[in-house]
Design a protein around this motif. Structure first.
Motif, PDB file in Angstrom:
ATOM      1  N   SER A   8       0.769  -0.910   0.000  1.00 39.19           N
ATOM      2  CA  SER A   8      -0.008   0.067   0.232  1.00 39.19           C
ATOM      3  C   SER A   8       0.954   1.382   0.457  1.00 39.19           C
ATOM      4  CB  SER A   8      -0.738  -0.070   1.228  1.00 39.19           C
ATOM      5  OG  SER A   8      -0.343   0.359   2.683  1.00 39.19           O
ATOM      6  N   GLU A   9       0.032   1.932  -0.553  1.00 40.27           N
ATOM      7  CA  GLU A   9       0.841   3.863  -0.713  1.00 40.27           C
ATOM      8  C   GLU A   9       1.463   3.543   0.983  1.00 40.27           C
ATOM      9  OE1 GLU A   9       2.248   4.909  -2.943  1.00 40.27           O
ATOM     10  OE2 GLU A   9       1.697   4.469  -4.773  1.00 40.27           O
TER      11      GLU A   9
ATOM     12  N   LYS B 192       4.430   2.536   2.536  1.00 37.60           N
ATOM     13  CA  LYS B 192       5.318   2.789   1.439  1.00 37.60           C
ATOM     14  C   LYS B 192       6.061   3.948   2.330  1.00 37.60           C
ATOM     15  CE  LYS B 192       5.781   5.071  -1.846  1.00 37.60           C
ATOM     16  NZ  LYS B 192       5.170   5.277  -2.932  1.00 37.60           N
ATOM     17  N   GLU B 193       5.257   5.148   2.729  1.00 33.62           N
ATOM     18  CA  GLU B 193       5.388   6.597   3.332  1.00 33.62           C
ATOM     19  C   GLU B 193       5.583   6.273   4.522  1.00 33.62           C
ATOM     20  OE1 GLU B 193       1.844   9.074   2.527  1.00 33.62           O
ATOM     21  OE2 GLU B 193       2.023   8.409  -0.333  1.00 33.62           O
TER      22      GLU B 193
ATOM     23  N   VAL C 208       5.101  -0.328  -5.286  1.00 35.57           N
ATOM     24  CA  VAL C 208       3.157  -0.834  -4.535  1.00 35.57           C
ATOM     25  C   VAL C 208       2.762  -1.514  -5.527  1.00 35.57           C
ATOM     26  CG1 VAL C 208       1.427   0.015  -3.815  1.00 35.57           C
ATOM     27  CG2 VAL C 208       2.948   1.388  -3.087  1.00 35.57           C
TER      28      VAL C 208
ATOM     29  N   GLU D  34      -7.028   3.057   0.152  1.00 34.52           N
ATOM     30  CA  GLU D  34      -6.332   2.595  -0.882  1.00 34.52           C
ATOM     31  C   GLU D  34      -7.603   0.992  -1.545  1.00 34.52           C
ATOM     32  OE1 GLU D  34      -2.478   2.629  -1.353  1.00 34.52           O
ATOM     33  OE2 GLU D  34      -2.650   3.326   1.060  1.00 34.52           O
TER      34      GLU D  34
END
Length: 200
Positions: A7-8, A11-12, A26, A164
């Motif tokens: 997932s974004e 990642k962040e 991703v 998401e």
């Protein structure tokens, strides 16, 4: 050389703590829709729901990480407004007995059904009117994907990769918000128009 996240959001979160030399991508989890449909139709559930609206959960009965106390307390508010509704908890885990005691303390022992572990939870998902994901942290939920392939409405907490997966404000609620979750459930169960929109 390559770091993959599901997932974004994840990642962040990790990128704030660690710097990566290689490429970062991703790639969302996926579920095979034909397999899910086959498994959902493969077995009948072992309980009678007596034409009631079914709010459900599928997963590990881990109270903190899954925030099942919020779900049970929100269900109590729903039950105060609607009589023809049950809460179906599919799964097992370390906090099962505590959750059973919570349901009893709220006088919900006849309305909260604990199925225990199921090798194939998909027929149970298919029997639900709404599947609720109350997680306090989540990458990208396979449970959400499988429920959607079962054509079950899913709402989830606004954490991790859940937004998401679900994408729409109407399907999201703030974590630990008992009142907000209850209102969302009542709204969906009482409005055919909003429920149909959620399915679509």
């Amino acid at each position: 050389d390559l770091v993959i996240f599901n997932s974004e959001t994840r990642k962040e979160e990790i990128a704030k703590k660690i710097s990566f030399n290689g490429e970062v991508r991703v790639i969302y989890n996926n579920a095979n829709p034909s397999w899910v449909t086959q498994q959902a139709n493969n077995t009948s559930i072992e309980i009678t729901l007596q034409n009631k609206k079914v709010i459900g959960f599928v997963g590990n009965l881990f109270a903190d990480g899954r925030d099942l106390e919020t779900l049970i307390r929100a269900f109590k508010k729903v039950k105060d407004e609607m009589t023809d509704v049950v809460l179906l908890l599919v799964g097992d885990g370390p906090d099962r007995e505590d959750l059973i005691l919570l349901a009893k303390s709220l006088r919900l022992e006849n309305d909260v059904i604990f199925t225990g572990w199921k090798d194939n939870p998909l027929p149970y998902m298919r029997s639900m009117d709404i599947l609720v994901v109350t997680a306090l942290h989540e990458g990208f939920s396979n449970t959400i994907l499988e429920a959607l392939y079962c054509e079950t409405v899913v709402i989830g907490s606004r954490v991790g990769g859940i937004p998401e997966a679900l994408k729409y404000e109407e399907l999201l609620f703030e974590p630990k918000d008992v009142k907000g979750l209850a209102m969302k459930l009542i709204e969906l169960l009482n409005s055919e128009k909003k429920y149909k929109k959620a399915i679509e």
